[in-house]
Design an enzyme around this catalytic site. Sequence first.
Site, PDB file in Angstrom:
ATOM      1  N   MET A 105       0.844  -1.194   0.000  1.00  8.43           N
ATOM      2  CA  MET A 105       0.000   0.000   0.000  1.00  8.43           C
ATOM      3  C   MET A 105       0.879   1.244   0.000  1.00  8.43           C
ATOM      4  O   MET A 105       1.679   1.440   0.916  1.00  8.43           O
ATOM      5  CB  MET A 105      -0.896   0.011   1.245  1.00  8.43           C
ATOM      6  N   GLY A 193       1.449   4.013   4.558  1.00  8.10           N
ATOM      7  CA  GLY A 193       2.200   3.267   3.556  1.00  8.10           C
ATOM      8  C   GLY A 193       2.772   2.007   4.174  1.00  8.10           C
ATOM      9  O   GLY A 193       3.520   2.076   5.132  1.00  8.10           O
ATOM     10  N   SER A 194       2.436   0.842   3.664  1.00  7.87           N
ATOM     11  CA  SER A 194       2.806  -0.385   4.357  1.00  7.87           C
ATOM     12  C   SER A 194       2.519  -1.604   3.483  1.00  7.87           C
ATOM     13  O   SER A 194       2.351  -1.481   2.275  1.00  7.87           O
ATOM     14  CB  SER A 194       2.026  -0.467   5.672  1.00  7.87           C
ATOM     15  N   ARG A 195       2.401  -2.776   4.135  1.00 12.01           N
ATOM     16  CA  ARG A 195       2.212  -4.019   3.387  1.00 12.01           C
ATOM     17  C   ARG A 195       1.343  -4.986   4.185  1.00 12.01           C
ATOM     18  O   ARG A 195       1.314  -4.943   5.420  1.00 12.01           O
ATOM     19  CB  ARG A 195       3.583  -4.649   3.114  1.00 12.01           C
TER      20      ARG A 195
END
Length: 236
Positions: A105, A193-195
């Site tokens: 993301m 912002g990440s996964r």
Amino acid sequence: MRRFDIGWKTYLLPEIHPEGWRFISIFAAVTFGLWLWQDWLVVPGLVLTIWCVYFFRNPKRTVPDRLGLVVTPASGIVQMVGLVDPPAELALDPPGPRQRISVFMSVFDCHVNRCPVGGTVRKIVYAPGKFVNATLDKASADNERNSVVLDIGQSRDLAFVQIAGLVARRIRCDLVEGQSVLTGEIMGLIRFGSRLDIYLPPGAAPLVAPGQSCISGETVLADLASAEPERLGVLR
């Protein structure tokens, strides 16, 4: 014939996740202060405030409603698909490699996370860690993360892991152990912002390919009731 009427509110007035109101208020207050100090500074202030509203948007999703479908819990880009060993803290049964689908993301994606499939929350495990770039494969083992294991019936389980990234420093999970959840149900959020990694049950084939865009709660990642083989993708 089934029909969905698209209204202007669908695009212009999305819901805001409760986590976002504090940040929106701060950005708006700073913008007002900048306007009082130097009126031309109101422009960048407004841009940042609007971006904050956009980041914390929580749009309604049309969730595919059929037994066996696994939907993506996050919006973004499918970054990796492959057979890997899940993190040890998940203690999945049976043990061994599983198909993992990783969705990255960016700061422009919707960061509200949803349950990929219906079931019962068997385990929630928080693991402290680093904040390396979430696009790196080692982020799944090195970074701060929150893991959820779901019992999905027929002696099967599925796990998904919220992973912090280089910018993301806050993982929120609203689930509790023993809770029953529905496919596409809102379960948390990661900022900024990440996964998110999804570990499918043994024998399940991924139906998405690396590079594919996906929408949380809508894009189907796998079909546990089908013998369809793994899908491959071609960039065109």
